[in-house]
Scaffold this active site. Structure first.
Site, mmCIF file in Angstrom:
data_model
loop_
_atom_site.group_PDB
_atom_site.id
_atom_site.type_symbol
_atom_site.label_atom_id
_atom_site.label_comp_id
_atom_site.label_asym_id
_atom_site.label_seq_id
_atom_site.Cartn_x
_atom_site.Cartn_y
_atom_site.Cartn_z
ATOM 1 N N CYS A 12 3.779 -23.637 -10.158
ATOM 2 C CA CYS A 12 4.328 -23.946 -8.838
ATOM 3 C C CYS A 12 3.438 -23.272 -7.798
ATOM 4 C CB CYS A 12 5.765 -23.446 -8.717
ATOM 5 S SG CYS A 12 5.914 -21.641 -8.780
ATOM 6 N N HIS A 43 5.358 -14.048 -14.756
ATOM 7 C CA HIS A 43 5.776 -13.736 -16.115
ATOM 8 C C HIS A 43 5.010 -14.560 -17.146
ATOM 9 C CE1 HIS A 43 9.739 -11.631 -14.881
ATOM 10 N NE2 HIS A 43 8.798 -10.765 -15.180
ATOM 11 N N HIS A 81 7.843 -12.042 -7.500
ATOM 12 C CA HIS A 81 9.301 -11.905 -7.572
ATOM 13 C C HIS A 81 9.888 -11.129 -6.398
ATOM 14 C CE1 HIS A 81 7.438 -11.902 -11.633
ATOM 15 N NE2 HIS A 81 8.252 -12.921 -11.785
ATOM 16 N N GLU A 133 13.371 -10.286 -9.750
ATOM 17 C CA GLU A 133 13.760 -10.984 -8.520
ATOM 18 C C GLU A 133 15.122 -10.523 -8.006
ATOM 19 O OE1 GLU A 133 14.710 -15.406 -6.740
ATOM 20 O OE2 GLU A 133 13.371 -15.291 -8.463
ATOM 21 N N SER A 226 9.632 -15.214 -18.950
ATOM 22 C CA SER A 226 9.727 -16.182 -17.856
ATOM 23 C C SER A 226 11.113 -16.806 -17.821
ATOM 24 C CB SER A 226 8.657 -17.269 -18.019
ATOM 25 O OG SER A 226 8.914 -18.359 -17.162
ATOM 26 N N ASN A 228 12.354 -19.008 -15.752
ATOM 27 C CA ASN A 228 12.382 -20.458 -15.538
ATOM 28 C C ASN A 228 11.980 -21.210 -16.799
ATOM 29 O OD1 ASN A 228 9.453 -21.679 -15.129
ATOM 30 N ND2 ASN A 228 9.434 -19.681 -14.147
#
Length: 314
Positions: A12, A43, A81, A133, A226, A228
């Site tokens: 991203c 990550h 993060h 985060e 990670s 996500n």
């Protein structure tokens, strides 16, 4: 073997920006050495290993404040993060040069929390405990931010405030966030919603939820840390109904997973280097159940291929 290359997948913009910032730091001879990253810049271990080859060292620990205690001089890079204001203050007090690689979407959440604090609100923050985060987000205003991850956490909330908002970690599963938000709404009917799933996370999850339905198996390429990436595997199983495995790279793919599989879907976390994912796809495309010469799961991507290319500043 038939391979569905789920799209969109992989990097991203927040991850790419963070990596470019760190790469530029490695090329900037004016920055005091050593250069440290407070935690993993993103990550993915392949990325942190590649940065170490560039002379940038990743420091890890239970939280950012503890990590910062390890640094007495040089330059520190804050990861995508985000970090709490206290971490920024201590870095400044130590005389460290600080470089901020926080994802803009995370910064937006921090700004929301500050805005709500000024208006007298309490904030219920849905996130994964122990993840950097939420640590940074809670640290923005710890006296008014309440971190919840599970149904039990919501039950244990005891907030006496008419001004209440619920928001979330940007990389959570949108379905998980919805379920927790509904529980919060039941307990606090007056709560205001402010969903913060970043667009990159959302579209990658939605792509898996639809495209993985056509596959017998989903492979998610992503680091175990990670969030996500782990959520993509969860979405494949819980929303698309397709068994999923997460692997860090090709070397972790087990051949027994492919037994009876004709079509496999492949996606990747937002912090997974593209060459790592392409290597997995190439292997699966040439894989033949009947031909042992196609069964070698050897990871061969050199670290110099991992980081984005940037031009050295004059």
């Amino acid at each position: 073997m038939d391979v569905i290359k789920i799209s969109p997948r992989g990097y991203c913009y927040g991850v790419v920006d963070a990596m470019v910032i760190a790469k530029n730091a490695s090329l900037d001879k004016s920055l005091p050495r050593p250069i440290y990253i407070l935690g993993m810049i993103v990550h993915n271990k392949h990325v942190t290993d590649a940065f170490e080859e560039e002379g940038i060292f990743t420091l890890d620990g239970s939280n950012r404040l503890d990590i910062l205690k390890q640094v007495d001089k040089g330059t520190v890079i804050f990861t995508a993060h985000g970090v709490s204001p206290e971490v920024r203050r201590i870095a400044e007090e130590k005389g460290l040069v600080a470089i901020d690689a926080t994802c803009p979407d995370v910064t937006k959440t921090h700004n929301l929390i500050l805005e709500m604090k000024e208006k007298g609100y309490h904030v219920i923050y849905i996130g994964k405990k122990g993840h950097p985060e939420p640590e940074g987000a809670v640290g923005v205003a710890p006296e008014i931010v309440h971190l919840v991850e599970t149904e039990e956490d919501v039950k244990n909330l005891d907030i006496q405030s008419e001004k209440l908002i619920v928001t979330n970690q940007t990389t959570m599963s949108q379905w998980d966030v919805h379920d927790i938000m509904e529980l919060v709404k039941e307990k606090y009917p007056h709560v205001e919603y402010h969903q913060e799933i970043c667009l990159a996370t959302q579209v990658r999850q939605e792509a898996v939820s639809e495209q993985a339905k056509k596959a017998d198996l989903t492979i998610v390429v992503g680091d175990p840390k990670s969030n996500n990436s782990n959520r993509l595997a969860q979405v494949s199983e819980e929303i698309a109904g397709t068994k999923a495995y997460r692997i860090g790279d090709l070397s972790e793919l087990k051949l027994e997973w492919l037994k009876g599989v004709n079509t496999v879907a492949v996606t990747a976390g937002a912090s997974t280097p593209t060459p790592i994912t392409k290597e997995v796809i190439r292997f699966l495309e040439q894989f033949d159940h009947e031909d042992p010469s196609t069964w070698t799961t050897e990871h061969n991507i050199p670290l110099k291929k991992i980081l984005p290319k940037v031009k050295a500043k004059n």
